[in-house]
Design an enzyme around this catalytic site. Sequence first.
Site, PDB file in Angstrom:
ATOM      1  N   CYS A 167       1.045  -3.038   6.104  1.00 62.37           N
ATOM      2  CA  CYS A 167       1.838  -1.817   5.945  1.00 62.37           C
ATOM      3  C   CYS A 167       1.851  -0.989   7.224  1.00 62.37           C
ATOM      4  CB  CYS A 167       1.258  -0.999   4.791  1.00 62.37           C
ATOM      5  SG  CYS A 167       2.018   0.611   4.593  1.00 62.37           S
ATOM      6  N   CYS A 182      10.458  -1.349   2.441  1.00 65.17           N
ATOM      7  CA  CYS A 182       9.118  -1.222   1.902  1.00 65.17           C
ATOM      8  C   CYS A 182       8.039  -1.507   2.940  1.00 65.17           C
ATOM      9  CB  CYS A 182       9.017  -2.276   0.801  1.00 65.17           C
ATOM     10  SG  CYS A 182       8.090  -1.695  -0.549  1.00 65.17           S
ATOM     11  N   SER A 203       0.495  -2.238  -6.419  1.00 62.97           N
ATOM     12  CA  SER A 203       0.664  -3.131  -5.265  1.00 62.97           C
ATOM     13  C   SER A 203      -0.413  -4.202  -5.360  1.00 62.97           C
ATOM     14  CB  SER A 203       0.455  -2.360  -3.960  1.00 62.97           C
ATOM     15  OG  SER A 203       1.444  -1.393  -3.815  1.00 62.97           O
ATOM     16  N   GLU A 244      -1.232   7.134  -0.408  1.00 60.11           N
ATOM     17  CA  GLU A 244      -1.670   6.606  -1.708  1.00 60.11           C
ATOM     18  C   GLU A 244      -1.715   7.786  -2.684  1.00 60.11           C
ATOM     19  OE1 GLU A 244      -2.464   3.872  -3.593  1.00 60.11           O
ATOM     20  OE2 GLU A 244      -2.936   5.440  -5.034  1.00 60.11           O
ATOM     21  N   SER A 254       3.561   4.232  -7.585  1.00 58.95           N
ATOM     22  CA  SER A 254       2.940   2.983  -7.144  1.00 58.95           C
ATOM     23  C   SER A 254       1.576   3.255  -6.529  1.00 58.95           C
ATOM     24  CB  SER A 254       3.856   2.327  -6.105  1.00 58.95           C
ATOM     25  OG  SER A 254       3.238   1.189  -5.588  1.00 58.95           O
ATOM     26  N   CYS A 297      -3.889  -0.892   4.398  1.00 61.80           N
ATOM     27  CA  CYS A 297      -3.381  -2.220   4.001  1.00 61.80           C
ATOM     28  C   CYS A 297      -2.791  -2.885   5.248  1.00 61.80           C
ATOM     29  CB  CYS A 297      -2.309  -2.083   2.920  1.00 61.80           C
ATOM     30  SG  CYS A 297      -2.903  -1.206   1.460  1.00 61.80           S
ATOM     31  N   ASN A 317       8.815  -7.286   5.223  1.00 62.12           N
ATOM     32  CA  ASN A 317       9.658  -6.631   6.232  1.00 62.12           C
ATOM     33  C   ASN A 317       8.840  -6.440   7.512  1.00 62.12           C
ATOM     34  OD1 ASN A 317      11.847  -6.023   4.344  1.00 62.12           O
ATOM     35  ND2 ASN A 317      10.351  -4.641   3.414  1.00 62.12           N
TER      36      ASN A 317
HETATM   37  S1  SF4 Z   1       1.008   3.516   2.204  1.00 64.77           S
HETATM   38 FE1  SF4 Z   1       0.494   2.199   0.447  1.00 64.77          FE
HETATM   39  S2  SF4 Z   1       0.683   0.102   1.216  1.00 64.77           S
HETATM   40 FE2  SF4 Z   1       0.593   1.471   3.010  1.00 64.77          FE
HETATM   41  S3  SF4 Z   1      -1.568   1.527   3.614  1.00 64.77           S
HETATM   42 FE3  SF4 Z   1      -1.223   3.230   2.226  1.00 64.77          FE
HETATM   43  S4  SF4 Z   1      -1.728   2.439   0.181  1.00 64.77           S
HETATM   44 FE4  SF4 Z   1      -1.469   0.667   1.527  1.00 64.77          FE
END
Ligand code: SF4
Length: 352
Positions: free
Chosen positions: A119, A344, A222, A169, A200, A116, A301
């Site tokens: 992230c 986050c 998400s 994940e 999540s 993502c 963030n």
């Molecule tokens: S930790 Fe969560 S938000 Fe970050 S790349 Fe992996 S799936 Fe996406």
Amino acid sequence: MQKQSIIGLDKQELTELLTSWGQKTFHVKQIWQWIYFRGAKSFDEMTNLSKDLRQKLQENFTLSRPKIVAEQISKDKTHKWLLEFDDGERIEMVYIPESDRGAVCISTQVGCAMGCKFCHTGSQKLTRNLTAGEIVLQFMVARDTYGEWPSPTDETRYLSNIVVMGMGEPLQNEENVIKALNILSDGDGIAVSRRRITMSTCGIAPKICDVLEKTGVRLAVSLHASNDEIRNTLMPINKVYNIEQILKEAQKYQQKDGSRYITFEYLMLDGINDSTENAKELIELLKKHKIRATFNLIPFNPWPGCDFKPSTPQKVKAFADLLNKAGFAAPVRVARGQDILAACGQLKSAQK
Ligand code: SF4
């Protein structure tokens, strides 16, 4: 040969183990309570077991915790640990305290393959899945740190909730996650209520219902976009499972248990997904699928090297107001632990 950790064996596996040793299976409950109710760190503490059984356990297993490589506490008391497992792999976990309770945010993988764009963890390639024991151990380290194993005089619990929102994940490691969540919520041990555990996912649609059925925990998705065009640019997984597929699974999950609300995590990214049109699009989508949901609007963030900017507070408010008017709660999450990169989407453990 390195001894195996006993933490992460479920009751069935402990029963099989004791049977193979010719021991009575009523010891399973005793061992379970020592490990997960009292937080024992040595088999010698297990005084209601015979000396022989304790010795056998000692010869074959450990109760050791991962090494705490670093700990940081932010201005707002958010606590971040960098933990190292026996093979040298590291992960981060975070405790986010409120006044009389708090959530421990645990990781399920070393790195993440989902990529993502917003992230920090996603910029660290996936090294491996965590075992069930390694997932459970994170919460146990938090209990060790805050002295929250039961004592006769103090039953206060600040570590009241678990959010599976750290690195990785969870639905890419579903077998270990299911096992770990069932250990964490088992009433004879750590006993965090399933209603206080939220998992999540970025939206591995076909696995959502199965994992929730096998664990009974709450679901957060998400989402971060109101249409596939935007989501494709933010989350590569959307090209495999798009918004429609995710919402259909979410709907299925709610049809099985009408009392369940779904939380949609929505990162507010300036100029990308934060317009009033986006809010209206979201409302339409959820109404079409008849989904009962709450939004968590998350101010972005920033982390080193990222190009996104947080939405202005005015835009966030306008967005929240529209969702509220349509009947969806949409609290704006207060960013926690930003100064120590514990908020986050900021976790990363590649600083070896
Ligand atoms: S930790 Fe969560 S938000 Fe970050 S790349 Fe992996 S799936 Fe996406």
